[in-house]
Design an enzyme around this catalytic site. Sequence first.
Site, PDB file in Angstrom:
ATOM      1  N   ASP A 233       0.788  -1.246   0.000  1.00 43.77           N
ATOM      2  CA  ASP A 233       0.000   0.000   0.000  1.00 43.77           C
ATOM      3  C   ASP A 233       0.820   1.297   0.000  1.00 43.77           C
ATOM      4  O   ASP A 233       0.470   2.257   0.707  1.00 43.77           O
ATOM      5  CB  ASP A 233      -0.952   0.011   1.214  1.00 43.77           C
ATOM      6  CG  ASP A 233      -1.974  -1.109   1.164  1.00 43.77           C
ATOM      7  OD1 ASP A 233      -1.899  -1.964   0.267  1.00 43.77           O
ATOM      8  OD2 ASP A 233      -2.858  -1.137   2.033  1.00 43.77           O
TER       9      ASP A 233
ATOM     10  N   LYS B  60      -6.771  -4.761  -3.165  1.00 45.56           N
ATOM     11  CA  LYS B  60      -7.435  -5.421  -2.028  1.00 45.56           C
ATOM     12  C   LYS B  60      -8.420  -4.455  -1.369  1.00 45.56           C
ATOM     13  O   LYS B  60      -8.129  -3.269  -1.234  1.00 45.56           O
ATOM     14  CB  LYS B  60      -6.378  -5.886  -1.017  1.00 45.56           C
ATOM     15  CG  LYS B  60      -5.534  -4.775  -0.406  1.00 45.56           C
ATOM     16  CD  LYS B  60      -4.412  -5.369   0.439  1.00 45.56           C
ATOM     17  CE  LYS B  60      -3.551  -4.328   1.114  1.00 45.56           C
ATOM     18  NZ  LYS B  60      -4.212  -3.516   2.128  1.00 45.56           N
TER      19      LYS B  60
ATOM     20  N   VAL C  21       3.289   0.384   4.103  1.00 44.91           N
ATOM     21  CA  VAL C  21       2.539   1.156   5.109  1.00 44.91           C
ATOM     22  C   VAL C  21       1.102   0.644   5.239  1.00 44.91           C
ATOM     23  O   VAL C  21       0.584   0.032   4.313  1.00 44.91           O
ATOM     24  CB  VAL C  21       2.514   2.654   4.738  1.00 44.91           C
ATOM     25  CG1 VAL C  21       3.928   3.205   4.745  1.00 44.91           C
ATOM     26  CG2 VAL C  21       1.837   2.920   3.405  1.00 44.91           C
TER      27      VAL C  21
ATOM     28  N   CYS D 118      -2.089  -2.159   7.691  1.00 44.40           N
ATOM     29  CA  CYS D 118      -2.074  -3.147   6.608  1.00 44.40           C
ATOM     30  C   CYS D 118      -0.828  -4.030   6.600  1.00 44.40           C
ATOM     31  O   CYS D 118      -0.897  -5.199   6.202  1.00 44.40           O
ATOM     32  CB  CYS D 118      -2.258  -2.438   5.275  1.00 44.40           C
ATOM     33  SG  CYS D 118      -3.883  -1.639   5.166  1.00 44.40           S
TER      34      CYS D 118
END
Length: 231
Positions: free
Chosen positions: A27, A139, A167, A172
Site C-alpha cells: 500500500d 485489495k 505502510v 495493513c
Amino acid sequence: ASSILSFDAKPYAFSFPVEHTALLVIDMQRDFLLAKGFGEIQGGNLEAVQASITPTKRLLEACRAAGLMVVHTREGHTPDLSDCPSSKLVRQSAAPNNTQHKLVIGDKGELGRLLTRGEYGHDIVDELQPIPGEVVMDKPGKGSFWNTTILHYLKARAITHLIVSGVTTECCFATTIREANDRGFECCGIEEATSGYNDACFKKSTLDMIHWSQGLFGFIGSLLPLLDVLA
Ligand code: TIU
C-alpha cells in the site's frame, strides 16, 4: 539449485530460499503517503509515514536485482463501492471528535476520489512504481489475503517466504503478516521499510508483537544486513 540466504533478524536469523521468496510492498499509495490524501484526512502524521519511502526504494531495487518476485498491493474500492463494507465507510469517516474527518471513502478529495480504484491518489507513489513483470494486487481490506487472489498467486509460484515492507506498520503491514503467518508463509518484516501514522508507540509495539515469543507471527530484520546478503 536454489540458493538460501540468511541474515540477522529477531528472534533469530531469517533464512530464505531466493527462488521461493517474494517481496511484498504494501500500500505505498499516494492516498496514504502524500498531503491531501486519505491518510492525512484521517489525521495521520505524514512525516512519520513518509520515512519508509526511501528505504523501501532501496529494498525494492535490491530485490529486483536479486531476481525476487515482487508483489505490490493497493488498498481501495471499486468506483461503486460495492466491495466496501458499511462498517468501514462509517468508521473511517466523520468521527464526532475529529474535525479533519470530513470526507469518506469514495468522496472526492484533491488526489481524486479517496481510496477508489483508478484514481490518482489510489495509485503507488512515483518513487515505487511497479515495473513490467511485477504484480499489483488490489485489495478491499487491510490484509492482503481477504477477497484477493494473492494466496493462489503465491502458491502457484511455490512461494514459501515473504519479505514484507510498506505502510502502515500498525494497519495493513501487520494485518498482512498475521494473515500470511496463518497460511504457512515464513514472513520477515523490514524495520526501516515500514512506517505508520503514530511513530511514537504504534510502530515499536507492532514490530515487537510480530517477533515476540520466538516469532509469534514472524521475523523482523533490518535493511542493511538484508541488502548485504542480496548484493
Ligand atoms: N488507516 C491506516 O493506518 N491505514 C490504512 O487504512 N491502510 C493501510 O495501512 N494501508
